[in-house]
Design an enzyme around this catalytic site. Structure first.
Site, PDB file in Angstrom:
ATOM      1  N   HIS A   1       0.841  -1.191   0.000  1.00 27.70           N
ATOM      2  CA  HIS A   1       0.000   0.000   0.000  1.00 27.70           C
ATOM      3  C   HIS A   1       0.876   1.242   0.000  1.00 27.70           C
ATOM      4  CE1 HIS A   1      -3.237   2.796   0.859  1.00 27.70           C
ATOM      5  NE2 HIS A   1      -4.039   1.830   0.425  1.00 27.70           N
ATOM      6  N   HIS A   2       0.429   2.259  -0.730  1.00 29.26           N
ATOM      7  CA  HIS A   2       1.204   3.483  -0.863  1.00 29.26           C
ATOM      8  C   HIS A   2       1.398   4.164   0.498  1.00 29.26           C
ATOM      9  CE1 HIS A   2       3.050   6.778  -2.847  1.00 29.26           C
ATOM     10  NE2 HIS A   2       2.451   6.643  -4.010  1.00 29.26           N
TER      11      HIS A   2
END
Lengths: 450, 450
Positions: B139-140
């Protein structure tokens, strides 16, 4: 103007159940033999051939404008991105049951894309012993599990001379709604009448003799009745119908009673091993088609029978007889109810899910039922997908909040094919259930000297 | 009590971007050569070996209690279901670029499970010519795209004698936040000061000479600046660094200018073919590390340069010089801004996404930028995953609302590896961009007689 089809009450409810933790689709897994001498590009060509068959059959061309919509829009074929819906996948070496189960678990956990018609077909190559598989997933609001298998078998042929036909391009024979409509969710606007009718059912349950009869609300707490998250586990098993018939004939019980008995053994052992076997017997909801009077005369109707799995008993033969008696009393009980009461009894299975998904709150302290076990007859003759012989058709059902396990079986030729779906985080190693089922069959055969 | 790590402002914003249509993760695709004489179970053994290495390195052990959470909880290794995170996949025959791109498109479209640490590693067998791949998705909010590649390369070895090491079990060398923190989203609570600062930037842009300089808000409307849905397309390409260097040396432009020029040709041709080429030149946001004064002295800082891609011009050499001049002026412009102005300029790239995902509304009538094109240097030496030689490392970036295309490149040894991510429904056949990029390189070489 585009054609629209209004959603029924059940369909709207099934859309409400949709969430990242409880994607509300069902599926069918089928395995096929590659035709003799198939070249390495056989599956690629098959996927290509399917992708060229335009989507003309409902409900493959139904789409929602948005998730909360109350009507389907019917799309013209050119508006459907068939390359998206038809997917070519592969199993890693050695392509055994473990690799297949692992891929199906992942595919089944993944929600459908609500911007498109709510279905996907995966064609999976790389099964050991020269085989391949298909996994057809459809949203429960489009078709229930039985209908998905029905759609699939309808698209297969009874002879190997016909070219493979895409399910979305066929003439439409399967009824998608009949079974599903009979298992209706509790109607929320009419809470008052629901409670009244529930009261009637509860009174009926209380006034039954205690000998073996179980109804809803008597199930013990169990590890199956927990909050679930989105990841799934999937396992399959095949059982020779003849072996169940032999047990049934010997003990004067039905094939389905014998089937429930070996599942009871498997569930009992599984729960013992994780130290979660309740003192009181597990209760199964067993959907069953029964012949009964309807408004239009005699007809087929699906009801849910609440059956004791007698998991408190150790002896498998004794257990089978208690299960059989419980099923008999359950059928008898249902035969005395009116249509409204039956509808409510059926809908109870979805009640905890309804509360958890659409109303909120924790898991109910009192499970209505522990597990759903369904066994539906299927085609006896061999089916073909082009020149590929269909070996097995497995169901792959939906699980919902507070019901972490679903066991559905489907007959095909001389076997019963089991698809076991569980919530990954609640239920470790449910593959064991598949193994224990066969071991339980052997155990009961030995006890009976078969 | 469990360890917790507060989320930064950027991380919270990136969680808000998460939706079914815009899953906010980035990934890295790597391809490897199977060691000589590898047995058929090589990948299975590798997956097994990785699954036995406990999760000890942050952020692989970070989990959110719920999506809107403001702190990560650090999980002990025994609470992480590593068999879930480490996945064994396979490509169908013939295992070429097409099959790989198709699988990565699907994997990249699928959101991570928010009940677990927000990452997955797929080990993919069946690539043609005795190769396999890994796809690491994070996930960013845990790590940006550059960090994901950094984490991956850190876990690889510079010699083939070391056993394969899982990225989550390594000692922690990569900085996860440095680059990301510099590209901050607009701060919502301080809308007033944001608007003031925006005004300053806008004034600066307006007062620049018109010769080649572009800033934000001058981009033409384009097919790239549309609403997107969740499905993705992914394509890769490799470019020999030496060929770009030769062009740069001949024309006195940088390697990156030559790189942008051939991408400009590819984008131009792609848009012409779908009859969507704007009259005015496309504007690219080009993240670039620049040496500049920081509070602590001289340091590395990432800024976003707004560059004209000169897609209004037909001649590729002329176009390259306009791009180069635009990049020069963009760098010059940034060198005159203060830190706050730079932060705002950087954050503008995410502004439409911020409005569309967290505030709502349609796509902006005026795109801030048409496309993001990023090119980051990488390791020059060969890396090994156990005895498997790493052939290529491709980025696989996030796209957001109103920015349907992202082109990110990463250097490895003597090649630049491109990862092109597009929104499936907005952008047909983006694989063509990969093909056209190489054709554009040949075209410009021919024009220059190289």
């Amino acid at each position: 103007m585009a054609d629209t089809i209004p959603l029924g009450r059940t369909d709207r409810f099934l859309l409400k159940l949709e969430s990242a933790d409880t994607p509300a689709h069902t599926a069918s897994l089928s395995t096929f033999k590659l035709p003799a001498g198939a070249h390495p590009g056989f599956i690629r060509d098959l996927v290509q051939e399917l992708s060229e068959q335009a989507v003309t059959a409902p409900p493959f061309n139904y789409v929602l404008a948005q998730k909360g919509d109350t009507a389907w829009t019917v799309l013209p074929p050119e508006d459907i991105d068939l390359d998206y819906h038809v997917r070519h996948s592969a199993l890693p070496w050695p392509g055994g049951e473990r690799e297949l189960g692992s891929l199906i678990s992942r595919l089944h956990a993944r929600p459908l894309d609500f911007n498109r018609p709510l279905w996907e077909l995966n064609v999976i190559e790389g099964l050991e012993n020269g085989r391949f598989a298909t996994y057809l997933k459809m949203h429960h609001a489009l078709a229930d599990g039985a209908a998905v298998i029905g759609i699939l078998t309808d698209s297969l042929s009874t002879n190997s001379d016909e070219p493979p036909k895409a399910p979305w391009a066929r003439s439409f024979a399967t009824t998608l709604r009949e079974e599903r409509e009979s298992i209706q969710p509790p109607e929320q606007p009419a809470a008052q009448s629901l409670l009244q009718a529930l009261g009637k059912v509860a009174t009926s349950v209380r006034t039954r003799p205690a000998s073996g009869f179980v109804g809803p609300f008597v199930a013990p707490k169990s590890v199956f009745n927990t909050k679930i998250t989105g990841a799934r586990r999937y396992a399959t098993q095949q059982i020779e119908l003849q072996r169940l018939k032999a047990i049934g004939a010997r003990e004067k019980v039905s094939v389905n009673d014998a089937f429930l008995a070996i599942l009871s053994s498997a569930l009992r052992r599984y729960l013992q091993e994780i130290d979660e076997l309740p003192d009181r017997p597990l209760v199964a909801a067993v959907p069953a088609a029964t012949l009964r009077e309807t408004q239009d005369g005699l007809g087929n109707s699906v009801t849910v029978i609440y059956a004791s799995l007698a998991t408190n008993l150790e002896d498998p033969v004794e257990r089978m007889h208690v299960i059989s008696e419980s099923m008999r009393q359950g059928k008898q009980f249902i035969s005395e109810l009116n249509q409204q009461q039956i509808a409510i009894l059926n809908g109870l299975v979805l009640l905890p899910a309804a509360f958890l998904n659409t109303i909120g709150g924790g898991t109910p302290s009192r499970p209505i039922v522990n597990v759903t076990i369904s066994n539906v007859q299927g085609p006896r003759h061999t089916l073909w997908f082009g020149q590929a012989e269909c070996e097995a058709l497995y169901p792959c059902s939906m699980i919902v909040q507070a019901q972490a396990l679903n066991i559905t079986a489907r007959g095909y030729r001389d076997h019963i094919n089991l698809g076991i779906v569980g919530a990954r985080d609640s239920l470790p190693s449910i593959q064991r259930l598949a193994v224990y089922t066969l071991e339980a069959l052997e155990e009961i055969e030995q006890r009976l000297g078969l």
